[in-house]
Scaffold this active site. Sequence first.
Site, PDB file in Angstrom:
ATOM      1  N   CYS A 122     -88.912-127.752  -4.364  1.00 46.03           N
ATOM      2  CA  CYS A 122     -90.308-128.187  -4.446  1.00 46.03           C
ATOM      3  C   CYS A 122     -91.084-127.224  -5.351  1.00 46.03           C
ATOM      4  O   CYS A 122     -90.747-126.049  -5.458  1.00 46.03           O
ATOM      5  CB  CYS A 122     -91.033-128.231  -3.105  1.00 46.03           C
ATOM      6  SG  CYS A 122     -90.226-129.252  -1.884  1.00 46.03           S
ATOM      7  N   ARG A 179     -87.950-128.642 -10.080  1.00 44.21           N
ATOM      8  CA  ARG A 179     -87.756-128.122  -8.730  1.00 44.21           C
ATOM      9  C   ARG A 179     -87.650-129.244  -7.696  1.00 44.21           C
ATOM     10  O   ARG A 179     -87.313-128.987  -6.538  1.00 44.21           O
ATOM     11  CB  ARG A 179     -88.919-127.210  -8.342  1.00 44.21           C
ATOM     12  CG  ARG A 179     -89.108-126.056  -9.282  1.00 44.21           C
ATOM     13  CD  ARG A 179     -90.290-125.241  -8.855  1.00 44.21           C
ATOM     14  NE  ARG A 179     -90.031-124.535  -7.623  1.00 44.21           N
ATOM     15  CZ  ARG A 179     -89.503-123.330  -7.547  1.00 44.21           C
ATOM     16  NH1 ARG A 179     -89.204-122.690  -8.636  1.00 44.21           N
ATOM     17  NH2 ARG A 179     -89.292-122.763  -6.392  1.00 44.21           N
ATOM     18  N   TRP A 185     -88.974-132.084  -3.226  1.00 43.35           N
ATOM     19  CA  TRP A 185     -87.541-132.311  -3.062  1.00 43.35           C
ATOM     20  C   TRP A 185     -87.348-132.351  -1.554  1.00 43.35           C
ATOM     21  O   TRP A 185     -87.403-131.321  -0.880  1.00 43.35           O
ATOM     22  CB  TRP A 185     -86.745-131.186  -3.706  1.00 43.35           C
ATOM     23  CG  TRP A 185     -85.280-131.445  -3.797  1.00 43.35           C
ATOM     24  CD1 TRP A 185     -84.624-132.065  -4.813  1.00 43.35           C
ATOM     25  CD2 TRP A 185     -84.271-131.072  -2.846  1.00 43.35           C
ATOM     26  NE1 TRP A 185     -83.273-132.109  -4.549  1.00 43.35           N
ATOM     27  CE2 TRP A 185     -83.026-131.509  -3.345  1.00 43.35           C
ATOM     28  CE3 TRP A 185     -84.301-130.427  -1.614  1.00 43.35           C
ATOM     29  CZ2 TRP A 185     -81.827-131.315  -2.666  1.00 43.35           C
ATOM     30  CZ3 TRP A 185     -83.104-130.241  -0.926  1.00 43.35           C
ATOM     31  CH2 TRP A 185     -81.887-130.689  -1.463  1.00 43.35           C
ATOM     32  N   ASN A 242     -93.741-125.018  -0.165  1.00 44.69           N
ATOM     33  CA  ASN A 242     -92.344-124.989  -0.601  1.00 44.69           C
ATOM     34  C   ASN A 242     -91.605-124.057   0.354  1.00 44.69           C
ATOM     35  O   ASN A 242     -91.995-122.906   0.501  1.00 44.69           O
ATOM     36  CB  ASN A 242     -92.265-124.450  -2.037  1.00 44.69           C
ATOM     37  CG  ASN A 242     -90.832-124.159  -2.466  1.00 44.69           C
ATOM     38  OD1 ASN A 242     -89.899-124.828  -2.031  1.00 44.69           O
ATOM     39  ND2 ASN A 242     -90.662-123.162  -3.320  1.00 44.69           N
ATOM     40  N   GLY A 243     -90.577-124.582   1.002  1.00 41.62           N
ATOM     41  CA  GLY A 243     -89.830-123.769   1.973  1.00 41.62           C
ATOM     42  C   GLY A 243     -89.533-124.603   3.206  1.00 41.62           C
ATOM     43  O   GLY A 243     -89.678-125.836   3.182  1.00 41.62           O
ATOM     44  N   GLU A 279     -67.058-124.937 -15.755  1.00 43.74           N
ATOM     45  CA  GLU A 279     -68.438-125.153 -16.189  1.00 43.74           C
ATOM     46  C   GLU A 279     -68.590-126.496 -16.926  1.00 43.74           C
ATOM     47  O   GLU A 279     -69.564-127.209 -16.723  1.00 43.74           O
ATOM     48  CB  GLU A 279     -68.888-123.980 -17.079  1.00 43.74           C
ATOM     49  CG  GLU A 279     -70.267-124.099 -17.679  1.00 43.74           C
ATOM     50  CD  GLU A 279     -71.395-124.237 -16.672  1.00 43.74           C
ATOM     51  OE1 GLU A 279     -71.180-124.019 -15.471  1.00 43.74           O
ATOM     52  OE2 GLU A 279     -72.498-124.618 -17.092  1.00 43.74           O
ATOM     53  N   LYS A 287     -71.130-129.493 -15.722  1.00 43.26           N
ATOM     54  CA  LYS A 287     -72.150-130.116 -16.580  1.00 43.26           C
ATOM     55  C   LYS A 287     -71.990-131.630 -16.583  1.00 43.26           C
ATOM     56  O   LYS A 287     -72.954-132.365 -16.411  1.00 43.26           O
ATOM     57  CB  LYS A 287     -72.063-129.607 -18.036  1.00 43.26           C
ATOM     58  CG  LYS A 287     -72.507-128.212 -18.313  1.00 43.26           C
ATOM     59  CD  LYS A 287     -73.987-127.976 -18.144  1.00 43.26           C
ATOM     60  CE  LYS A 287     -74.349-127.632 -16.737  1.00 43.26           C
ATOM     61  NZ  LYS A 287     -74.308-126.262 -16.306  1.00 43.26           N
ATOM     62  N   GLU A 314     -72.866-133.258 -13.153  1.00 45.55           N
ATOM     63  CA  GLU A 314     -74.275-133.130 -12.765  1.00 45.55           C
ATOM     64  C   GLU A 314     -75.159-134.182 -13.410  1.00 45.55           C
ATOM     65  O   GLU A 314     -76.118-134.638 -12.816  1.00 45.55           O
ATOM     66  CB  GLU A 314     -74.821-131.762 -13.212  1.00 45.55           C
ATOM     67  CG  GLU A 314     -74.570-130.626 -12.266  1.00 45.55           C
ATOM     68  CD  GLU A 314     -75.262-129.351 -12.712  1.00 45.55           C
ATOM     69  OE1 GLU A 314     -74.968-128.867 -13.821  1.00 45.55           O
ATOM     70  OE2 GLU A 314     -76.087-128.828 -11.963  1.00 45.55           O
ATOM     71  N   HIS A 348     -49.139-127.500  -9.739  1.00 39.24           N
ATOM     72  CA  HIS A 348     -49.207-127.319  -8.280  1.00 39.24           C
ATOM     73  C   HIS A 348     -50.023-128.421  -7.618  1.00 39.24           C
ATOM     74  O   HIS A 348     -50.488-128.262  -6.491  1.00 39.24           O
ATOM     75  CB  HIS A 348     -49.770-125.938  -7.941  1.00 39.24           C
ATOM     76  CG  HIS A 348     -48.903-124.834  -8.448  1.00 39.24           C
ATOM     77  ND1 HIS A 348     -47.763-124.432  -7.800  1.00 39.24           N
ATOM     78  CD2 HIS A 348     -48.984-124.100  -9.588  1.00 39.24           C
ATOM     79  CE1 HIS A 348     -47.178-123.465  -8.501  1.00 39.24           C
ATOM     80  NE2 HIS A 348     -47.889-123.258  -9.599  1.00 39.24           N
ATOM     81  N   LYS A 386     -83.602-127.445  -9.587  1.00 43.66           N
ATOM     82  CA  LYS A 386     -83.108-126.304 -10.356  1.00 43.66           C
ATOM     83  C   LYS A 386     -82.917-125.039  -9.518  1.00 43.66           C
ATOM     84  O   LYS A 386     -81.903-124.375  -9.619  1.00 43.66           O
ATOM     85  CB  LYS A 386     -84.051-126.003 -11.525  1.00 43.66           C
ATOM     86  CG  LYS A 386     -83.440-124.968 -12.461  1.00 43.66           C
ATOM     87  CD  LYS A 386     -84.032-125.032 -13.821  1.00 43.66           C
ATOM     88  CE  LYS A 386     -83.345-124.073 -14.763  1.00 43.66           C
ATOM     89  NZ  LYS A 386     -81.946-124.441 -15.078  1.00 43.66           N
TER      90      LYS A 386
HETATM   91  O1  M6R Z   1     -80.962-119.939 -10.699  1.00 41.16           O
HETATM   92  P1  M6R Z   1     -79.512-119.692 -10.481  1.00 41.16           P
HETATM   93  O2  M6R Z   1     -78.800-119.265 -11.713  1.00 41.16           O
HETATM   94  O3  M6R Z   1     -79.241-118.731  -9.349  1.00 41.16           O
HETATM   95  O4  M6R Z   1     -78.921-121.075 -10.041  1.00 41.16           O
HETATM   96  C1  M6R Z   1     -77.573-121.202  -9.672  1.00 41.16           C
HETATM   97  C2  M6R Z   1     -77.148-122.642  -9.578  1.00 41.16           C
HETATM   98  O5  M6R Z   1     -77.931-123.309  -8.633  1.00 41.16           O
HETATM   99  C3  M6R Z   1     -77.259-123.356 -10.931  1.00 41.16           C
HETATM  100  O6  M6R Z   1     -76.515-122.713 -11.917  1.00 41.16           O
HETATM  101  C4  M6R Z   1     -76.788-124.813 -10.806  1.00 41.16           C
HETATM  102  O7  M6R Z   1     -75.407-124.860 -10.577  1.00 41.16           O
HETATM  103  C5  M6R Z   1     -77.186-125.608 -12.046  1.00 41.16           C
HETATM  104  N1  M6R Z   1     -77.610-126.913 -11.659  1.00 41.16           N
HETATM  105  C6  M6R Z   1     -76.097-125.739 -13.041  1.00 41.16           C
HETATM  106  O8  M6R Z   1     -76.394-126.568 -14.106  1.00 41.16           O
END
Ligand code: M6R
Length: 594
Positions: free
Chosen positions: A2, A27, A74, A100-101, A472, A476, A479, A495, A589
């Site tokens: 949020c 957020r 969120w 937020n929280g 990674e 990407k 996501e 394996h 994020k």
């Molecule tokens: O702000 P941070 O780097 O600690 O965030 C970590 C993960 O939440 C962040 O990298 C997440 O995996 C992203 N959505 C990746 O694209």
Amino acid sequence: MCGIVGYFGNKNGAEVVVDGLKRLEYRGYDSWGLAAVGEGKLIKHKQVGKIGGFDLKRDLPKFGGEICIGHTRWATHGGVTETNSHPHFSCDKKIAVVHNGIVENYQELRSDLEKKGHKFVSQTDTEVIAHLIEQTLKITKDKTEAVRQSLKKLQGSYALGIIFEDEKLMIGARKGSPLVLGVGKDQTILGSDVPAFLKYTNKVVFLEEFEMVAISDQIKGGYEIKNVNSGKTVKPKITTIKWDATEAEKGGHPHFMIKEMLEQPQVIEKTIGMGKGELDKAAKMIEKAKRVYVVACGTALHAGMYGSYLLAKINKIMVQPISAGELHHFAPLFKKGDLVICVSQSGETADVLEAVKSAHSAGAKVLALVNVMGSSLMRAADFSLLTKAGPEICVLSTKAYVSQMAMFVMISGALSGKISNAKKVLGIAKKDIEKILSKKSLEKIKKMSKSLAKAQNIYALGRGINYPNALEACLKIKEVSYIHAEGFAGGDLKHGPIALIEKGVPVIIFASDDESEAEIISNAMEVKARGADVIGINYRNNEVFEQYLPIEKNGFYSPIASIVYPQLMAYYIALEKKFDPDKPRNLAKSVTVK
Ligand code: M6R
């Protein structure tokens, strides 16, 4: 998760708040809302969905006021409905709250307040805060004090914005969720992070844990910060943010994601320009440590894994990567003399902050690689290196990953006393990325992505230094395109994962000029023999590659450039599938809750 924004000043606060909420949408974007005090009346607007296309002047021309709070949600407690969206109000509708929280004891507080006659309209934990303040105001007439007393009863986390119909006052408070105060001429702004108001001021005060701020014309200097527990006034520490406001704008690009990927050469350039002193200090912490861990989540964890391979190969130092979400299983084993390297773009990831606490309580030291200045991680760590990504707005982390990998290269250089070599290899990576981002190359990836968009599954393979990139790349892709994607270490293929390979499945192979090139090419042959369409990323072509994506020879540093290809693929696949790359479903994020 949020995002919250609050405005107190002489502009139309709603305009500033809507603008800020648009910048905070990464957020959370389930729903949003505003409350403002205009002509002595508390007015509100709430809406389900994203705020992106909303235009205040066009859609709500009469909405305004010099004090305004807003929220982009969120959802955690209560479904995505207009009623559950923030702001939430007291029974008399004279107190509005954005939050937020998570208020962990909200059920207990709610039933107590219900017994006292309060009527709740939402299923959220937040609403309890508005009623609690209303109830406390029956005992103390001082609004700031009533808020402080109420906050003391909350368990869990909060970043809050609170306004009142009958007093020109805005209150902000933080515990466990970020809140920043922007201090401008004739205006004071609250935001979950700096880009929310960077356009208006770059002078900020990062509120500390258990701090609240009262903003009013009646206070000398316009605002006063207090400790929630003691009630004592705290002297504000004003920091000047060096980010340029335009860095947090799309700058003519259709999405933040593409803009941020295109910025990657500059990110490397800025990393190359880092001062030796701070790198040497970080290197000393690593040298002195008995054991070294790297703790992070998601993309930052993959960067940490890259760092662990690099430090093993170049500096002969064992660094154990651990996912921050799993850390509590191992944290009891931390000891004095250990070093925990925490990597985070936001510096607000709850599990990473928890790792800092565990490390400190065991007497271990914390080195942070963090992008956001003044973030909770930066403040909690023993020493921080600021990564050079600049504001990263897109939910998907792209340039932050490259900045974190580049930072590990500089640290490794400092450890071996060869920073000049680190700069040289980063220079090669930078030029390489520029080529990958050239118009011709972008067209090629776009074309490839059209057919990738039809895939049900995509896999990636890498060995050694290239393994984190395999993970990674697939993070990407999944996501933003919602295609099932999984990365594997080449050595693990036989394996189990090889059972997944069938005719036509795309497999991305990360290869480079290091000792595992021949082995990963063998893996490529194994999957090709079972019908896979092999996309090869390497410094030289090979007949096993159906499609070939070139990189420069750069040894252990090749992954910095090669990750850019799948980042671009993820983006173009999302566009092909008509998904918004900046706002992937279900994600936010900063994961500021556990
Ligand atoms: O702000 P941070 O780097 O600690 O965030 C970590 C993960 O939440 C962040 O990298 C997440 O995996 C992203 N959505 C990746 O694209």
